[in-house]
Motif scaffolding. Structure first.
Motif, PDB file in Angstrom:
ATOM      1  N   PRO A 146      -0.641   9.270   5.136  1.00 35.42           N
ATOM      2  CA  PRO A 146       0.447   8.770   4.359  1.00 35.42           C
ATOM      3  C   PRO A 146       1.107   9.757   3.560  1.00 35.42           C
ATOM      4  O   PRO A 146       0.644  10.812   3.207  1.00 35.42           O
ATOM      5  CB  PRO A 146      -0.319   7.830   3.365  1.00 35.42           C
ATOM      6  N   SER A 148       1.748   9.309   0.496  1.00 30.86           N
ATOM      7  CA  SER A 148       0.894   9.494  -1.124  1.00 30.86           C
ATOM      8  C   SER A 148      -0.225   8.519  -0.782  1.00 30.86           C
ATOM      9  O   SER A 148      -0.304   7.756   0.174  1.00 30.86           O
ATOM     10  CB  SER A 148       2.019   8.806  -2.021  1.00 30.86           C
ATOM     11  N   THR A 149      -1.108   8.554  -1.689  1.00 31.53           N
ATOM     12  CA  THR A 149      -2.483   8.011  -1.684  1.00 31.53           C
ATOM     13  C   THR A 149      -2.663   7.341  -3.127  1.00 31.53           C
ATOM     14  O   THR A 149      -1.986   7.821  -4.088  1.00 31.53           O
ATOM     15  CB  THR A 149      -3.708   8.826  -1.297  1.00 31.53           C
ATOM     16  N   TYR A 173       0.760  14.256  -3.731  1.00 30.78           N
ATOM     17  CA  TYR A 173       0.097  14.556  -2.520  1.00 30.78           C
ATOM     18  C   TYR A 173       0.409  15.868  -1.736  1.00 30.78           C
ATOM     19  O   TYR A 173      -0.391  16.254  -1.274  1.00 30.78           O
ATOM     20  CB  TYR A 173       0.169  12.968  -1.659  1.00 30.78           C
ATOM     21  N   ASP A 184      -5.996  17.927   5.261  1.00 27.14           N
ATOM     22  CA  ASP A 184      -5.048  17.341   6.412  1.00 27.14           C
ATOM     23  C   ASP A 184      -4.939  18.031   7.545  1.00 27.14           C
ATOM     24  O   ASP A 184      -3.916  17.444   8.407  1.00 27.14           O
ATOM     25  CB  ASP A 184      -4.041  16.691   5.781  1.00 27.14           C
TER      26      ASP A 184
END
Length: 199
Positions: A146, A148-149, A173, A184
């Motif tokens: 995503p 953002s988290t 992020y 990631d």
């Protein structure tokens, strides 16, 4: 683009690392590696702010020019920039000439200066305080991650309360990815969670 690609050296890396020559060393040496220190994190925060709405490769290619224009992102020196510096930066064709982003970088230097004045390491502590538990399973692809988290949203809100600007959840992020608060790297990449070389 594939989630991972085997490079000419036989090492499997995230697919995005092959999209420009500058990205391969960036992928291996910087992106996702835990970064600490008020000044390095301030620099990354500024660069991510300038990246908003642009591709990261654009900023990466201009990074040396940004460092020169912003006095190596020395917090105290940038905090002391005035209107003449803003005009100087706006006239510098080597960097992203966006007045709002330039003034945000100066404002963020002043916010950082206040934060760390009596508590060196405070910016580091604030940001790393939002680092989630380290991944044990790598994401299937970069596209599945995503923008953002909840963690970056909370970190964004905390930074805004401290007077920071251009620190929305997506920008924060991206900083978390760059500075190694999260890993990631895609599954199959030699730096992905669970791999022998994982960060």
């Amino acid at each position: 683009m594939d989630a991972t690609i085997t490079s000419a050296d036989g090492i499997r890396r995230c697919g995005w690392a092959h999209s420009a020559p500058e990205l391969l060393p960036h992928h291996d040496d910087e992106w996702g590696r835990p970064l600490h220190g008020d000044q390095p994190l301030f620099e990354k925060l500024c660069l991510e702010g300038f990246q908003a709405g642009l591709s990261w490769i654009t900023i990466l290619r201009k990074r040396d020019a940004f460092r020169e224009a912003f006095t190596a992102f020395d917090i105290d020196r940038v905090a002391g920039f005035d209107d003449r510096d803003v005009e100087r930066l706006l006239a510098d064709a080597r960097i992203g000439r966006n007045r709002a982003k330039i003034t945000a970088a100066i404002s963020n230097a002043r916010a950082t200066q206040r934060l760390v004045e009596n508590d060196p390491g405070a910016l580091d502590a604030v940001l790393w305080g939002f680092a989630p538990p380290r991944r044990t399973v790598a994401p299937g692809s970069y596209a599945s991650i995503p923008a953002s988290t909840p963690g970056s949203t909370s970190a964004s809100a905390a930074l805004k309360k401290l007077g920071f600007r251009f620190v929305g959840p997506t920008t924060v992020y991206a900083l978390m990815q760059f500075a190694g608060l999260v890993n990631d790297h895609s599954a199959g990449c030699h730096l992905a969670a669970g791999e022998p070389g994982a960060l």
